[in-house]
Write an enzyme that holds these catalytic residues in place. Structure first.
Site, PDB file in Angstrom:
ATOM      1  N   HIS A  24      -7.491  -5.621  -0.262  1.00 52.68           N
ATOM      2  CA  HIS A  24      -6.245  -4.919   0.032  1.00 52.68           C
ATOM      3  C   HIS A  24      -5.494  -5.605   1.170  1.00 52.68           C
ATOM      4  CE1 HIS A  24      -4.070  -1.212  -0.488  1.00 52.68           C
ATOM      5  NE2 HIS A  24      -4.127  -0.932   0.802  1.00 52.68           N
ATOM      6  N   LYS A  49       4.086   2.139  -2.502  1.00 49.30           N
ATOM      7  CA  LYS A  49       4.438   3.319  -3.309  1.00 49.30           C
ATOM      8  C   LYS A  49       5.890   3.684  -3.027  1.00 49.30           C
ATOM      9  CE  LYS A  49      -0.127   5.207  -1.933  1.00 49.30           C
ATOM     10  NZ  LYS A  49      -1.126   4.594  -2.745  1.00 49.30           N
ATOM     11  N   SER A  87       0.820  -1.195   0.000  1.00 48.38           N
ATOM     12  CA  SER A  87       0.000   0.000   0.000  1.00 48.38           C
ATOM     13  C   SER A  87       0.867   1.265   0.000  1.00 48.38           C
ATOM     14  CB  SER A  87      -0.952  -0.053   1.199  1.00 48.38           C
ATOM     15  OG  SER A  87      -2.039   0.778   0.977  1.00 48.38           O
ATOM     16  N   TRP A 123     -10.032   0.356  -5.166  1.00 48.21           N
ATOM     17  CA  TRP A 123      -9.481   1.688  -4.827  1.00 48.21           C
ATOM     18  C   TRP A 123      -8.062   1.848  -5.389  1.00 48.21           C
ATOM     19  CZ3 TRP A 123     -11.053   6.265  -3.601  1.00 48.21           C
ATOM     20  CH2 TRP A 123     -10.315   7.143  -2.805  1.00 48.21           C
TER      21      TRP A 123
END
Ligand code: GTR
Length: 390
Positions: free
Chosen positions: A367, A229, A225, A316
């Site tokens: 997720h 990044k 998550s 998302w």
């Protein structure tokens, strides 16, 4: 509409798109620029890195002039009859304002030695130590299953971001960035938290370069998550990472910003203004003006290996947009003789695809970072590093 209704409508979050048919048409910036051979690629790669520093993540502090390490070790039981070394590495960096210290926790398989140094996974972790310590007594736990990782012959190093840049818009600059005089008001390309987290992962590679039992040539970087990044960017900046893995990294990670599917640039900048550089705000609702898109980071890993993990129900994070970044990196990987990936190569739920130095899977569910993901990373690393899983 009453005045109250109008106010409520203005305050409501903007609509987010989850419909593939509503993804706007877009044109992605060119990966290769003027490069058309492997010899040209380092120059193009450097341009891409500079563009992402200026427009997305900001300029991280330089590598420290001097870095030293202190370690302490314990032996922990992997629950399968094996003992594993749990090593805490205290890293002291020489910075303009004096020594700056942070820690990495490493789980090492027995048998790692100067004769047989092991490959490792640098796992960037954003939950504060106090809230969610790694679980030395739970070797199978999904997020950091150090039991199966060490059983496969690898080490895992947990890099705690809270030590360097707390995940908080008012305090992210209070540690590492302060030590470098980069706290307070930021220039347009001022360092964001994600780049600072990646800086910490690079210090683990510094450690591998002088530790006898860890192979500095075989370090994978990953995160989940927001930390995914950070790993996506860290792996591009620091080409000592041999494999770069995005786990459900979404917007600002592997997902193409121009698709505006699920989380958008405007939304991420308003919720997490400290993650990126101030210039990234210029692209709120204005993605087509970005001089780059996230596929150029997948490309900039070439000729090293890159892996994108998505979860089927993680809308998302735009799972399709994450995979398309790998596809759109084709020109860079083809320069090095790898086969092309096509949009239709996208795995089914539960499936995996590997083409040359690129791999991807689509885990069932939502997720998260789970055993399913780790098992795929272990297989990919073993294949790429040319080593059997023991
Ligand atoms: C969400 C954010 C995502 C992702 C996630 C996480 O709130 O919108 O971009 O980073 O947090 O890190 O768990």
């Amino acid at each position: 509409m009453t005045a109250l209704m109008l106010l409520a409508a203005l305050a409501a979050p903007p609509e987010f798109n989850y419909d593939e048919a509503e993804v706007p048409d877009y044109t992605l910036p060119d990966v290769l620029g003027d490069a058309d051979s492997p010899e040209d690629w380092p120059g193009r790669r450097a341009e891409i890195v500079r563009l992402f520093e200026q427009h997305v993540y900001g300029v991280a502090p330089p590598a420290p002039e001097k870095v030293t390490f202190e370690t302490r070790s314990k032996t922990v039981d992997a629950g399968d009859g094996r003992e594993v070394e749990w090593r805490t590495v205290t890293i002291t960096n020489q910075t303009p304002s004096g020594p700056f210290t942070h820690e990495v926790e490493v789980f090492l398989p027995a048998g790692a030695s100067a004769k047989k140094p092991v490959g490792s996974f640098a796992l960037i972790r954003y939950t504060p130590r106090s809230k969610d310590p790694i679980a030395p007594d739970e070797p199978e736990r999904g997020y950091c299953p150090w039991g199966p990782i060490t059983a496969a012959g690898y080490a895992v190093a947990v890099v705690y971001v809270d030590d360097v840049a707390p995940d908080d818009k008012t305090r992210f600059d209070s540690k590492l960035l302060k030590a470098y005089g980069m706290d307070g008001e930021r220039p347009l390309d001022g360092c964001g938290a994600l780049a600072a987290w990646g800086w910490a992962a690079s210090r683990f590679v510094d450690y591998c370069e002088q530790a006898e039992d860890l192979d500095a040539g075989r370090v994978a970087v990953l995160g989940h998550s927001r930390a995914g990044k950070a790993a996506w960017w860290a792996g591009v900046r620091d080409d000592r990472f041999s494999i770069v893995i995005s786990n459900n990294s979404g917007c600002g990670g592997a997902a193409l910003s121009r698709r505006r599917f699920g989380e958008t640039v405007a939304r991420i900048n308003s919720s997490f203004p400290h993650w990126f550089c101030p210039q990234f705000d210029a692209y709120n609702g204005n993605e087509d003006a970005l001089p780059i898109d996230q596929h150029m980071l997948a490309a900039a890993v070439a000729p090293r290996a890159v892996y994108v993990a998505s979860a089927a129900e993680d809308a998302w994070a735009d799972p399709r947009g994450e995979f398309l970044s790998l596809v759109e990196a084709n020109p860079a990987f083809e320069l090095f003789g790898d086969p092309a990936l096509r949009p239709e190569d996208r795995p089914e739920v539960g499936g995996t695809v590997v083409r040359g130095r690129r791999g991807s899977h689509l885990r069932p569910g939502g997720h998260g970072l789970e055993r399913f993901d780790w098992d795929r990373y272990l297989e990919f690393a073993a294949a790429y590093w040319g080593e059997e899983i023991k």
